[in-house]
Design an enzyme around this catalytic site. Structure first.
Site, PDB file in Angstrom:
ATOM      1  N   CYS A 152      18.241  15.352  49.632  1.00 31.34           N
ATOM      2  CA  CYS A 152      18.985  14.951  50.569  1.00 31.34           C
ATOM      3  C   CYS A 152      19.296  13.506  50.790  1.00 31.34           C
ATOM      4  CB  CYS A 152      18.721  15.642  51.796  1.00 31.34           C
ATOM      5  SG  CYS A 152      18.667  17.492  51.733  1.00 31.34           S
ATOM      6  N   VAL A 153      18.364  12.736  50.425  1.00 25.31           N
ATOM      7  CA  VAL A 153      18.422  11.271  50.776  1.00 25.31           C
ATOM      8  C   VAL A 153      19.480  10.701  49.647  1.00 25.31           C
ATOM      9  CG1 VAL A 153      17.267   9.143  50.355  1.00 25.31           C
ATOM     10  CG2 VAL A 153      16.058  10.884  51.581  1.00 25.31           C
TER      11      VAL A 153
END
Length: 213
Positions: A152-153
Site C-alpha cells: 500500500c505504501v
C-alpha cells in the site's frame, strides 16, 4: 548490466534525480492497524519501530500545523466490495467490517478533525477522495508513512506521483514483513517516483514549515 556493475551506479546514471520538498505538505499514515502488530495474525510484520517513527512524525506534523491523514482498509462482511484484490490476497479477510485486526494499532489515536480515508485497494488514491481533497487544501507534498512498503505504501507513492503531488517516503516510518521487498521497493520508489528520506529530514522540514516567515 553486467554482474560486476554496481547496481546503484547503474541506476544513478538514469535515475539519480531528486525532487525535493514542496511548500505545503500533508502527512499520510497508511494502514497502521492491529493486523500488522499482532503475532497471531497472518499479516504480522514486526514493525513496532515503524509505528514509533510514524507517531513521532505525526506529533511533529500536528505541532507544525501540517494536515495528518490516516488510511485503513474496510470491506463488507462478505468481501464483495473488494473485487479481485480481495479474491487474490486472502489476508484481506482481516479487514472485513468489525474485525478487531482492522482497528488502529495500540497507541495510535486519530485526532479531532483529522481525516480518515477508508479504502478497498492498495493505493490510498484509488476510488477515494484523497486527490481532490489534497488539491482543495493546496497541498503539493505528501509524506508517506505506514505499511507495507511493497504494497500500500508503494501503490500510494506511484499514484501520488501520477496525480502531480510530490511523494516523500520517510524511510524509518515505513515497514514490511521482510527486509528484501522493503529495501527493493524503497530503492525503486526513490529511483522513479519520489524521494526516500530519513526521519530527521522530515522532522526538520516540518519544523521549517511551522516557523514564522
Amino acid at each position: 548490466m553486467t554482474d560486476a556493475e554496481d547496481l546503484e551506479e547503474n541506476y544513478r546514471r538514469a535515475y539519480g534525480n531528486r525532487i525535493g520538498f514542496g511548500k505545503k505538505p500533508a502527512l499520510i499514515m497508511i494502514d497502521l492497524v492491529r493486523a500488522y502488530f499482532d503475532p497471531d495474525c497472518e499479516l504480522y510484520a514486526d514493525v513496532d519501530d515503524t509505528l514509533a517513527s510514524a507517531v513521532r512524525l505525526r506529533d511533529a506534523a500536528r505541532e507544525a500545523g501540517v494536515p495528518v491523514i490516516y488510511t485503513n482498509v474496510v470491506y463488507l462482511p462478505d468481501g464483495s466490495n473488494g473485487g479481485r484484490f480481495f479474491q487474490k490476497a486472502r489476508p484481506l479477510r482481516n479487514f472485513t467490517a468489525g474485525n478487531p485486526m482492522a482497528r488502529w494499532a495500540d497507541g495510535l489515536e486519530v485526532g479531532e478533525g483529522e481525516l480518515v480515508i477508508s479504502k478497498q485497494y492498495a493505493s490510498a488514491f484509488f476510488g477515494t477522495s484523497l486527490a481532490p481533497t489534497l488539491t482543495s487544501w493546496g497541498i503539493d507534498t505528501l509524506v508517506h508513512t505506514g505499511v507495507s512498503t511493497s504494497g500500500c505504501v508503494r501503490a500510494t507513492c506511484v499514484d501520488c506521483c501520477s496525480y502531480g503531488f510530490i511523494p516523500i517516503i520517510a524511510r524509518e516510518a515505513v515497514g514490511d514483513r521482510h527486509h528484501a521487498p522493503h529495501e527493493a521497493n524503497l530503492f525503486d520508489m526513490d529511483a522513479k517516483y519520489g524521494d526516500v528520506v530519513g526521519e530527521k529530514d522530515v522532522l526538520d522540514y516540518f519544523k521549517s514549515i511551522g516557523e514564522p516567515a
